[in-house]
Design a protein around this motif. Structure first.
Motif, PDB file in Angstrom:
ATOM      1  N   ASP B 132       0.829  -1.208   0.000  1.00 22.06           N
ATOM      2  CA  ASP B 132       0.000   0.000   0.000  1.00 22.06           C
ATOM      3  C   ASP B 132       0.862   1.255   0.000  1.00 22.06           C
ATOM      4  O   ASP B 132       0.581   2.209  -0.719  1.00 22.06           O
ATOM      5  CB  ASP B 132      -0.911   0.015   1.237  1.00 22.06           C
ATOM      6  N   THR B 135       2.099   2.021  -3.375  1.00 18.91           N
ATOM      7  CA  THR B 135       1.039   2.535  -4.247  1.00 18.91           C
ATOM      8  C   THR B 135       0.733   4.001  -3.911  1.00 18.91           C
ATOM      9  O   THR B 135       0.552   4.824  -4.803  1.00 18.91           O
ATOM     10  CB  THR B 135      -0.241   1.697  -4.107  1.00 18.91           C
ATOM     11  N   VAL B 136       0.670   4.313  -2.614  1.00 15.45           N
ATOM     12  CA  VAL B 136       0.385   5.691  -2.221  1.00 15.45           C
ATOM     13  C   VAL B 136       1.487   6.627  -2.728  1.00 15.45           C
ATOM     14  O   VAL B 136       1.204   7.687  -3.291  1.00 15.45           O
ATOM     15  CB  VAL B 136       0.236   5.806  -0.688  1.00 15.45           C
ATOM     16  N   ASP B 138       3.420   6.176  -5.273  1.00 16.53           N
ATOM     17  CA  ASP B 138       3.247   6.294  -6.726  1.00 16.53           C
ATOM     18  C   ASP B 138       2.119   7.255  -7.066  1.00 16.53           C
ATOM     19  O   ASP B 138       2.250   8.095  -7.958  1.00 16.53           O
ATOM     20  CB  ASP B 138       2.948   4.921  -7.344  1.00 16.53           C
ATOM     21  N   ALA B 139       0.996   7.115  -6.339  1.00 20.20           N
ATOM     22  CA  ALA B 139      -0.166   7.959  -6.633  1.00 20.20           C
ATOM     23  C   ALA B 139       0.152   9.429  -6.394  1.00 20.20           C
ATOM     24  O   ALA B 139      -0.200  10.288  -7.205  1.00 20.20           O
ATOM     25  CB  ALA B 139      -1.356   7.519  -5.782  1.00 20.20           C
TER      26      ALA B 139
END
Lengths: 280, 230
Positions: B132, B135-136, B138-139
């Motif tokens: 997670d 992903t955060v 990256d976002a």
């Protein structure tokens, strides 16, 4: 233009995610990337704004190699909307959330305000401007996440599973919105499993399976072929399943959307009507 | 056994002791087939050991700096060894067998398995949270966030957009987990049995005995002799 030139990518764990991907993306394009879970769709999307750099081959964004440019700089042109809005929402109000990207890119305060207002209105979120994004429903949070990227007006918009958790009306609005964007000359790439959504929007389809492109072409020619669709762990759209059973009656086998189905049926039915009238 | 290594390592700041402790663990790394992963964790520890060395160089002699850096490596190795060869599930099972923990758990949380289950779940969720976190990051980078930009204060603030989503995801997941557990009848009835039973073999008793001797010995030496750095 975004160009992927024989791009392969292997994760550090040694897992091969993409193999020899060739792809061109220009303004006005609307492409749906489809494929089974783990086919490499999201990995591919992350290559478009430089979050991942190809292990082999190269990715050029308007002529610039993504290996040499920062993600922040590329994101100015390439907007990537992640699948799960919970991975990016953090602000106290929807307004701040949407302004975050604009501020990062160094827009002037008055431009930021105007863009935020415009984007929220376009996505039907104006009433939530001062609400905390965490109080919104899943579908609304997803739209806030989309607004946060759209506000910076990227030339290329990459949407990872935009239809998940949206009701049918919202999907319809999303479709119209995408239509508006690419008719304005922006490029839209959509990663999705939603066969019906794709069937009704009729984009170009790229079918990915195990990291390779197994088919590409207009949606009606790709999604109506059973063996291709099965390879990517999808099923054909309902209209295609219906019409492929009706080829005996002279219907074409590549019907995938309601609109075309209706036109064809109308034609056949009125012919039949005429015949009945003549016989009696 | 980890404690048996830790106690002498913490009691003595002697270079020879450290080297012996370090060397004594190498065969175990090979037996446990974790030598490669240990090397990786060592690589991650290079920066920290360099920091320890430099700090101690300023506060003490270079000999004690070497000794303390080696001590860090000993600790790193023994902990790596333990966590790389012991599956969290086994550890949870073992915790569940300890009477004191069951008693505490019953007093605090109402039923005896709760504490060991909390531990297992926490360990289990670490890799999930790591995914997670990536992903955060990256976002937010896709929204133009540059983590390593600006002065120190700005850099710390840069982590707010990472930490808040991550925290919320963790909270939301734990609530969902709680509901899922309840809907499957957790904690169940008293006297739950487990699929896998941990058993002490003779060799386990031998290792415990050896460890106890080593710990006691270290204390004995510590109180009776003064061990120099070199």
């Amino acid at each position: 233009m975004i160009t992927l030139d024989r791009v392969s990518y292997t994760y550090r764990s040694g897992q091969r995610a993409l193999t020899d991907i060739d792809l061109n993306l220009e303004g006005g394009d609307f492409i749906a990337i489809m494929g089974e879970n783990g086919a490499g769709k999201t990995t591919l999307a992350k290559h478009l704004n430089g979050l991942l750099k190809p292990s082999q081959g190269r990715v050029l964004v308007d002529g610039e190699d993504t290996r040499k440019a920062s993600v922040a700089k590329l994101s100015r042109k390439v907007g990537l909307v992640f699948q799960n809005p919970d991975h990016l929402l953090f602000s106290e109000t929807v307004r701040d959330e949407v302004a975050f990207g604009l501020k990062n890119f160094g827009f002037a305060p008055d431009v930021v305000d105007k863009q935020v207002e415009r984007t929220l209105e376009a996505l039907g979120l104006s009433e939530y401007t001062d609400t905390s994004p965490f109080l919104l429903s899943g579908g609304e949070r997803k739209r806030v996440a989309l607004a946060a990227i759209l506000a910076t007006e990227p030339d290329y918009l990459i949407l990872d599973e935009p239809t998940i958790g949206q009701d049918y009306q919202q999907k319809e609005r999303l479709r119209n919105f995408i239509l508006q964007l690419y008719s304005q000359g922006k490029a839209v790439v959509m990663i999705t499993h939603d066969v019906e959504f794709v069937a009704e929007s009729n984009p170009k389809v790229i079918l990915l399976s195990q990291g390779r492109i197994v088919a590409r072409g207009p949606a009606d020619s790709v999604l109506s072929k059973d063996e291709l669709v099965k390879k990517a762990s999808l099923v054909r759209p309902q209209m295609s399943r219906l019409f492929s059973e009706l080829t005996n009656y002279g219907f074409p086998s590549d019907v995938i959307d309601v609109h075309r189905a209706r036109l064809l049926l109308e034609e056949k039915l009125s012919e039949a009507k005429v015949r009945v009238a003549q016989n009696s | 056994m980890v404690i048996a290594v830790l106690v002498p390592a913490l009691l003595f700041a002697n270079i020879y002791v450290m080297i012996i402790l370090l060397l004594s663990q190498l065969p175990l790394l090979l037996v446990g087939k974790v030598a490669r992963r240990w090397a990786l964790s060592l690589r991650a520890g290079v920066f920290l050991s360099a920091l320890i060395f430099v700090v101690n160089l300023f506060t003490g002699s270079y000999l004690s700096a070497i000794a303390l850096t080696l001590r860090f490596l000993v600790l790193l190795t023994s902990f790596s060894l333990f966590f790389m060869t012991t599956s969290p599930d086994d550890l949870g099972l073992a915790l569940d067998r300890i009477g004191a923990i069951r008693w505490l758990s019953r007093r605090w949380l109402g039923y005896p398995n709760a504490l060991s289950f909390t531990f297992t779940t926490a360990v289990r969720l670490v890799p999930t949270l790591a995914v997670d976190a990536q992903t955060v990051v990256d976002a937010q980078r896709s929204r133009g966030l540059e983590l390593d930009k600006g002065n120190l204060l700005k850099r710390v603030r840069n982590y707010i957009p990472i930490l808040i989503p991550l925290l919320l995801i963790a909270i939301r997941r734990s609530l969902e987990l709680a509901e899922a557990l309840e809907s499957r009848g957790f904690p169940g009835k008293e006297g739950r049995t487990s699929l896998f039973q941990l058993k002490f073999r003779p060799v386990d008793y031998a290792i415990i005995a050896l460890s106890v001797v080593a710990i006691a010995g270290s204390f004995w030496v510590f109180f009776h002799y003064k061990i120099p750095v070199l």
